[in-house]
Write an enzyme that holds these catalytic residues in place. Structure first.
Site, mmCIF file in Angstrom:
data_model
loop_
_atom_site.group_PDB
_atom_site.id
_atom_site.type_symbol
_atom_site.label_atom_id
_atom_site.label_comp_id
_atom_site.label_asym_id
_atom_site.label_seq_id
_atom_site.Cartn_x
_atom_site.Cartn_y
_atom_site.Cartn_z
ATOM 1 C CE LYS A 93 -4.269 -1.775 0.412
ATOM 2 N NZ LYS A 93 -4.159 -3.036 1.096
ATOM 3 C CD GLU A 115 -9.934 3.918 0.921
ATOM 4 O OE1 GLU A 115 -9.829 5.125 0.625
ATOM 5 O OE2 GLU A 115 -9.193 3.027 0.455
ATOM 6 C CB SER A 379 0.108 -8.272 -0.796
ATOM 7 O OG SER A 379 -0.660 -9.120 0.044
#
Ligand code: PLP
Length: 395
Positions: A93, A115, A379
């Site tokens: 991210k 968010e 990830s």
């Protein structure tokens, strides 16, 4: 290895999928954002600053780690792990959050709205905002706040305000609703950092633009370290940002690409977040894509042990690639994901995020299909999921 040059895909939007189904108040900010994105990507000083931050702050390039004991256990010749878990803040991210925070500053915005589901995007946004001196407000569902409590504390430590979203199921869908609403009210001062390859155009393209660094590095590392590409590349898919990031740079290669969705605890609507089989075309959060919905077209509830995959829509570009046959979409249940996590822990001493564990869970099938060399997108790291692992695995 060459540093990645961030480029906009030549094809904007994804045909029948994607689009920009946004309220009137957001149309101009979205047009401005597309313009800013084009400007930034063609500006060497933006590229230079982003690359320097990715290297010195995020820790890129991330390792491509061979996993020989895992490979031997499952009957592969090679398994390679693309280690986004090793980035600062512990998941892919940050690649997108940092790039968008730089974009926000370039657009003269002093404030950022984000968010978060698993909290990884919230933490990444809060970190990037602290780094660049921007105010940050993160919207998070009440259920996710409980299951990802350490990430709530991290966001607060980085100076972000965390707003609890009580509506609906109290998960990511409602958090996106609130964030979009907040952005519509403050779009003159604030930039909205969307965390996955979702939302109204240009967000899906924007996010994928800043995530393909994963696959570009992994592809170059495969060739450099091993002299060949793998036969299969696999990643988990929530909205689709790490999946697109890993898989898109391999689209021109003669190999199989897989994405794994959350199979939850059953196959009935409401028990999973498997959009490819379970979903139909519909509009959610500004884009048209594969969406879990009931017979009246109401967005369905979803369930997954992993907050990051617990979302009713698959991002439009990944959905288009799946419908086109370029990416095969599989699912893994909660139980299978837990087993996948345990397997990686025991064979390689790496604790994966629950999201990534869904991709790990399908490795035995890839071995049965006859693939011998597989590259898996790890990830994120599993520290945020420790309490779930403890309770579900009886530790
Ligand atoms: C958010 C998250 C995901 C799912 O989001 P995508 O946009 O599909 O990548 C997967 N893994 C981790 C570790 C995450 O934090």
């Amino acid at each position: 290895m060459h540093a990645t040059e961030f480029q906009l895909p030549t094809r904007f939007g994804t045909g029948a999928l994607g689009g920009c189904y946004a309220p009137e108040t957001l149309m101009q900010p979205l047009i401005d954002l597309e313009e800013a994105l084009r400007g930034a990507v063609s500006d060497p000083s933006f590229q230079g600053e982003l690359k320097a931050e990715l290297r010195h702050y995020v820790g890129r390039p991330t390792a491509l780690t061979p996993a020989p004991r895992l490979a031997a256990k499952l009957g592969f010749r090679n398994v390679f792990l693309k280690r986004e878990d090793l980035t600062h803040t512990g998941a892919h991210k940050i690649n997108n959050a940092l790039a968008q925070a730089l974009l926000a500053r370039r657009m003269g915005k002093e404030e950022v709205i984000a968010e978060t589901g698993a909290g990884q995007h919230g933490v990444a946004s809060a970190a990037a905002c602290a780094r660049l001196g921007l105010k940050c407000t993160v919207y998070m569902g009440v259920v996710d706040m409980a299951r990802q409590a350490p990430n709530v504390a991290r966001m607060k430590l980085f100076g972000a305000e965390v707003v609890t979203v009580e509506a609906g199921q109290g998960t990511l869908k409602e958090a996106v609703n609130e964030a979009l609403r907040a952005w519509a009210g403050r779009c003159d001062k604030a930039h909205y950092i969307l965390g996955s390859a979702l939302g109204p155009h240009p967000f899906p393209t924007l996010v994928r633009t800043f995530q393909v660094v994963i696959g570009e590095e992994a592809r170059a590392q495969s060739l450099e370290q091993h002299g060949a590409l793998p036969d299969a590349v696999i990643a988990c898919a929530g909205g689709g940002s790490n999946g697109l990031g890993l898989l898109v740079p391999f689209l021109g290669d003669a190999l199989q690409r897989f994405a794994v969705e959350a199979g939850g605890h059953g196959s009935a609507l409401g028990e999973h977040a498997a959009r490819l089989d379970g979903g139909r075309l519909g509009v959610l959060h500004g884009c048209k894509t594969l969406l879990l919905q009931d017979e009246h077209g109401h967005t369905a509830e979803t369930a997954s042990i992993s907050a990051g995959l617990d979302y009713p829509a698959l991002g439009p570009e990944l959905a288009a690639l799946a419908m086109d046959g370029q990416v095969r979409v599989l699912r893994a249940s909660d139980e299978e994901a837990l087993a996948g996590a345990r397997l990686l822990c025991e064979t390689e001493g790496i604790l994966p995020a629950l999201e990534s564990s869904h991709a790990l869970a399908r490795l035995p099938d890839l071995a049965r299909m006859g693939f011998s060399s597989v590259l898996l997108g790890l990830s994120g790291r599993g520290d945020k999921d420790l309490s779930t692992y403890q309770s579900k695995l009886g530790l």
